[in-house]
Scaffold this motif. Structure first.
Motif, short mmCIF file in Angstrom:
data_model
loop_
_atom_site.label_atom_id
_atom_site.label_comp_id
_atom_site.label_asym_id
_atom_site.label_seq_id
_atom_site.Cartn_x
_atom_site.Cartn_y
_atom_site.Cartn_z
N ILE A 168 -16.66 -23.39 22.95
CA ILE A 168 -15.30 -22.90 22.70
C ILE A 168 -14.49 -22.89 23.98
O ILE A 168 -13.35 -23.37 24.03
CB ILE A 168 -15.35 -21.48 22.09
N HIS A 187 -3.87 -23.67 18.56
CA HIS A 187 -4.62 -23.38 17.33
C HIS A 187 -6.01 -22.83 17.66
O HIS A 187 -6.48 -21.88 17.01
CB HIS A 187 -4.74 -24.64 16.48
N LEU A 188 -6.69 -23.41 18.64
CA LEU A 188 -8.01 -22.90 19.02
C LEU A 188 -7.91 -21.48 19.57
O LEU A 188 -8.74 -20.61 19.25
CB LEU A 188 -8.64 -23.81 20.07
N ALA A 242 -7.36 -19.16 16.71
CA ALA A 242 -8.59 -18.99 15.92
C ALA A 242 -9.51 -17.98 16.59
O ALA A 242 -10.10 -17.12 15.93
CB ALA A 242 -9.30 -20.33 15.75
N SER A 248 -8.64 -17.51 10.72
CA SER A 248 -9.32 -18.09 11.88
C SER A 248 -9.86 -19.47 11.53
O SER A 248 -9.72 -20.43 12.31
CB SER A 248 -10.47 -17.18 12.34
N GLU A 255 -6.99 -21.93 11.38
CA GLU A 255 -6.52 -22.33 12.70
C GLU A 255 -7.49 -23.30 13.36
O GLU A 255 -7.07 -24.23 14.06
CB GLU A 255 -6.33 -21.09 13.59
N SER A 256 -8.78 -23.09 13.16
CA SER A 256 -9.77 -24.02 13.72
C SER A 256 -9.55 -25.42 13.17
O SER A 256 -9.57 -26.41 13.91
CB SER A 256 -11.19 -23.53 13.40
N SER A 313 -6.55 -27.19 14.56
CA SER A 313 -6.69 -27.75 15.90
C SER A 313 -7.13 -29.21 15.82
O SER A 313 -6.71 -30.04 16.64
CB SER A 313 -7.69 -26.93 16.72
N LEU A 357 -15.15 -22.43 14.09
CA LEU A 357 -14.53 -22.47 15.41
C LEU A 357 -15.37 -23.31 16.37
O LEU A 357 -14.84 -24.14 17.10
CB LEU A 357 -14.37 -21.04 15.95
N CYS A 415 -15.26 -27.11 15.20
CA CYS A 415 -13.97 -27.75 15.46
C CYS A 415 -13.69 -27.82 16.96
O CYS A 415 -13.07 -28.78 17.43
CB CYS A 415 -12.86 -26.99 14.73
N ALA A 416 -14.14 -26.82 17.72
CA ALA A 416 -13.96 -26.85 19.17
C ALA A 416 -14.70 -28.04 19.76
O ALA A 416 -14.16 -28.77 20.61
CB ALA A 416 -14.45 -25.54 19.79
#
Length: 279
Positions: A149, A165-166, A169, A184, A187-188, A191, A260, A263-264
């Motif tokens: 992250i 966005h990250l 999240a 959250s 938002e992930s 991103s 999160l 997607c990160a």
């Protein structure tokens, strides 16, 4: 809530408590011990002696098995014994506190389920990276996940949309008063969409278009390309998949943390691939 927590200016490692324990978490765990264990104290004929308490065997076990000091040093009065334990608890290292929680849990009888439930409520509320499962403190967040992250937040400094966005999240996940797991997750996912659009200079670009664009200057293995597309397909609006995901009523910390982290890592990979074309 502190400004740094509200607006996401703390790292993932400090937002999710791993290898640390802030004052609120420590106090709240003590309150669980107090309400479930110490408040259950009953004395034989109203006597205040430790030996006359229903907690006598538990207290002796603390001295004998946990503190490993002579049991003849157990304080004469119950109140003094509890105060001695309290002194240890608030001076101990974070990992010693968890050791003690495990120990107490293992010594409980019919009150064990209530103790586990109370501790887990605290651990979730205070964003600890652990849970109490069958009297064992179990990590639910690894250092690798937190690093992913934080790395993505660093890698997206040039991609303001994906970065925002990250950060949002993480903020929604880390809100200790009112965490919003559903948004959250949203938002992930956003991103990923945002960096895809940035990389193609197309506000409506799909990930597939972004991958094709990246592949022209930095080829990637077809299997990896497919796996990235599959992950995005799972989270995208196509066929209502994302809608169905976000409509789930039981979304929790673990769900939001997974999205999160995934997607990160996804965003970080795309940013790195796009900035390091191969000859």
């Amino acid at each position: 809530m502190r400004f740094s927590e509200k607006y996401g200016y703390r790292s993932a490692r400090s937002s999710i408590q791993v290898e640390s324990m802030d004052e609120a978490l420590r106090n709240s765990l003590w309150n669980s011990i107090q309400s479930i264990i110490w408040d259950s104290h009953e004395a034989y004929r109203g006597q205040s002696y430790t030996s006359a308490s229903n907690l006598y065997e538990l207290i002796r076990s603390c001295w004998r098995e946990f503190f490993k000091i002579p049991v003849d040093q157990v304080p004469m009065y119950t109140r003094e014994a509890i105060q001695a334990v309290r002194g240890f608890f608030f001076e101990a290292e974070w990992f010693e506190v968890y050791d003690f929680v495990e120990f107490l849990c293992s010594k409980l009888g019919k009150s064990r389920p209530a103790f586990i439930a109370s501790c887990n409520e605290v651990l979730e509320r205070e964003m600890a990276g652990y849970r109490l499962a069958d009297c064992t403190i179990t990590p639910i967040t690894s250092a690798t996940e937190l690093e992913a992250i934080d790395q993505a937040l660093s890698d997206t400094s040039a991609f303001k949309g994906a970065h925002a966005h990250l950060q949002r999240a993480l903020e929604l996940l880390s809100d200790r008063q009112s965490p919003d797991y559903r948004n959250s997750i949203k938002e992930s996912i956003s991103s990923v969409e945002s960096i895809a659009q940035s990389l193609t200079n197309n506000s409506s670009a799909s990930l597939g278009e972004a991958l094709r664009s990246i592949s022209q200057v930095a080829p990637m293995h077809p299997a990896l390309n497919r796996s990235l597309s599959s992950l995005y397909g799972y989270t995208s609006d196509a066929h209502g998949i994302r809608h169905a995901l976000l409509d789930e009523s039981n979304l929790d910390f673990v769900d939001a943390k997974f999205m999160l982290v995934a997607c990160a890592a996804f965003v970080s990979y795309l940013a790195g691939k796009a900035s390091s074309p191969q000859s």
